[in-house]
Design a protein around this motif. Structure first.
Motif, PDB file in Angstrom:
ATOM      1  N   SER A 217       3.361  -0.513 -14.587  1.00 58.60           N
ATOM      2  CA  SER A 217       3.893   0.699 -13.979  1.00 58.60           C
ATOM      3  C   SER A 217       4.256   0.465 -12.518  1.00 58.60           C
ATOM      4  N   VAL A 218       5.199   1.254 -12.035  1.00 58.74           N
ATOM      5  CA  VAL A 218       5.642   1.174 -10.642  1.00 58.74           C
ATOM      6  C   VAL A 218       5.100   2.389  -9.906  1.00 58.74           C
ATOM      7  N   LEU A 219       4.224   2.153  -8.932  1.00 55.05           N
ATOM      8  CA  LEU A 219       3.639   3.244  -8.161  1.00 55.05           C
ATOM      9  C   LEU A 219       4.356   3.392  -6.828  1.00 55.05           C
ATOM     10  N   PRO A 220       4.406   4.598  -6.281  1.00 55.27           N
ATOM     11  CA  PRO A 220       5.077   4.798  -4.998  1.00 55.27           C
ATOM     12  C   PRO A 220       4.337   4.116  -3.855  1.00 55.27           C
ATOM     13  N   GLN A 221       5.037   3.924  -2.756  1.00 57.62           N
ATOM     14  CA  GLN A 221       4.419   3.351  -1.574  1.00 57.62           C
ATOM     15  C   GLN A 221       3.385   4.324  -1.008  1.00 57.62           C
ATOM     16  N   THR A 222       2.519   3.823  -0.141  1.00 62.41           N
ATOM     17  CA  THR A 222       1.410   4.636   0.367  1.00 62.41           C
ATOM     18  C   THR A 222       1.890   5.814   1.221  1.00 62.41           C
ATOM     19  N   ASP A 223       3.084   5.736   1.786  1.00 62.97           N
ATOM     20  CA  ASP A 223       3.562   6.799   2.673  1.00 62.97           C
ATOM     21  C   ASP A 223       4.522   7.755   1.960  1.00 62.97           C
ATOM     22  N   PHE A 224       4.369   7.901   0.638  1.00 68.22           N
ATOM     23  CA  PHE A 224       5.302   8.749  -0.100  1.00 68.22           C
ATOM     24  C   PHE A 224       5.074  10.223   0.224  1.00 68.22           C
ATOM     25  N   SER A 225       6.082  11.017  -0.071  1.00 67.32           N
ATOM     26  CA  SER A 225       6.042  12.454   0.183  1.00 67.32           C
ATOM     27  C   SER A 225       5.461  13.183  -1.020  1.00 67.32           C
ATOM     28  N   VAL A 226       4.536  14.114  -0.778  1.00 66.65           N
ATOM     29  CA  VAL A 226       3.978  14.934  -1.854  1.00 66.65           C
ATOM     30  C   VAL A 226       5.083  15.736  -2.523  1.00 66.65           C
TER      31      VAL A 226
END
Length: 317
Positions: A217-226
């Motif tokens: 799976s591809v997870l978003p980067q740590t600074d993603f927007s809610v």
């Protein structure tokens, strides 16, 4: 069942269960070590291969495969309590018996019939996070008033409900209909840490343990927007099997089952022996989950539902 069973070819290698269960099918597992050693010494080969029992229900699988003819996608039917997979359909499919004659055609096909989409396809989830956001939100507060607007804009396009809701002021109806405005309202009290914790609870960062090749799976980067996350615009990509197991947690009082596909192996000395299963995981609070299932229930059927639209990076629905 072509993408699931796969193939075993001297020319093209192995795929599917032919690869994942190779040791049992070749007789390299399921016998006492002494039997395997003696057979290899005396006959320079392993003992006879063993039969493996699957959880697949053939009639249901056939029906589903027929329903997906002409489509591109995946469909999974599983037991939410035991994790047994009754149907794993991938479309378009292929016939392993025609491997020699059609290999070149299949590997050049833009529709990728050799890919088993339930475990190897990665898809954005769109607004399918809605039911799970309910679980997070209702831990800390009562549900707010439904939003005045059920749509929103993102990346120069408008995102609408997957289908028009029966009632725009009913939380059950707007979550069932996959309305992005509903997800945005539920996310008002959540942080990016809360979202990543939710992804972890749902198993979006774990590869389900099945004897099949699986995409990571591809997870978003740590600074993603809610805001991006709750409408499926944060870059998250998961497999249909991962989503199916997460949905099963809602039907199973918050417990996410371990998937079961290869159930047992027929050994010469003990008969059918159950293959070990992974442990189920308490993923969501039971009290909240039971309320959510009632909220999303269809009155005339003993089921709950939630729909979703999702967009790819190039803006395709």
């Amino acid at each position: 069942l072509g993408p699931v069973i796969g193939y075993n070819s001297a020319t093209y290698g192995q795929s599917g269960l032919e690869a994942g269960l190779d040791d049992h099918l070749r007789g390299l597992r399921g016998y006492p070590n002494s039997t395997i050693w003696i057979t290899q010494v005396l006959y320079t080969q392993a003992p006879p291969g063993l039969d493996v029992r699957l959880s697949i229900e053939k009639s249901l699988q056939s029906t589903t495969d027929n329903l997906l003819v002409g489509s591109t996608g995946a469909l999974i039917l599983l037991n939410a309590r035991s994790g047994e997979i009754y149907v794993m359909s991938s479309a378009p499919t292929f016939d392993p018996n025609q491997l020699e004659g059609k290999w070149e055609t299949w590997i050049k096909d833009d529709q990728s019939p050799l890919v088993n989409r339930p475990t190897q396809g990665l898809y954005p989830i769109g607004t399918a996070l809605g039911p799970f956001l309910l679980s997070s939100t209702t831990q800390v507060q009562n549900l707010p008033q439904p939003p005045a607007s059920l749509q929103t804009s993102s990346k120069d396009r408008w995102l609408n409900c997957a289908i028009p809701p029966a009632q725009s002021d009913d939380w059950g109806a707007i979550i069932q209909s996959g309305c992005p405005g509903a997800n945005l309202t539920l996310s008002n009290t959540l942080t990016s840490v809360d979202i990543r914790t939710l992804y972890d609870q749902l198993g979006f960062d774990d590869n389900p343990v099945v004897p099949l090749a699986s995409a990571v799976s591809v997870l978003p980067q740590t600074d993603f927007s809610v805001t991006d996350a709750v409408i499926g615009e944060d870059g998250l990509r998961i497999t249909p099997l991962q989503m199916s197991l997460a949905a099963a947690a809602l039907s199973n009082h918050g417990v996410r089952p371990a998937p079961r596909l290869a159930i047992a192996v027929n050994t010469p000395h003990q008969g059918w022996v159950l293959l070990p299963a992974e442990d189920s995981i308490e993923a969501l609070p039971q009290t909240n989950v039971d309320k959510i299932v009632k909220l999303l229930a269809i009155s005339e059927l003993p089921v709950w539902e939630s729909l979703s639209n999702a967009y790819t990076e190039d803006g395709k629905l």
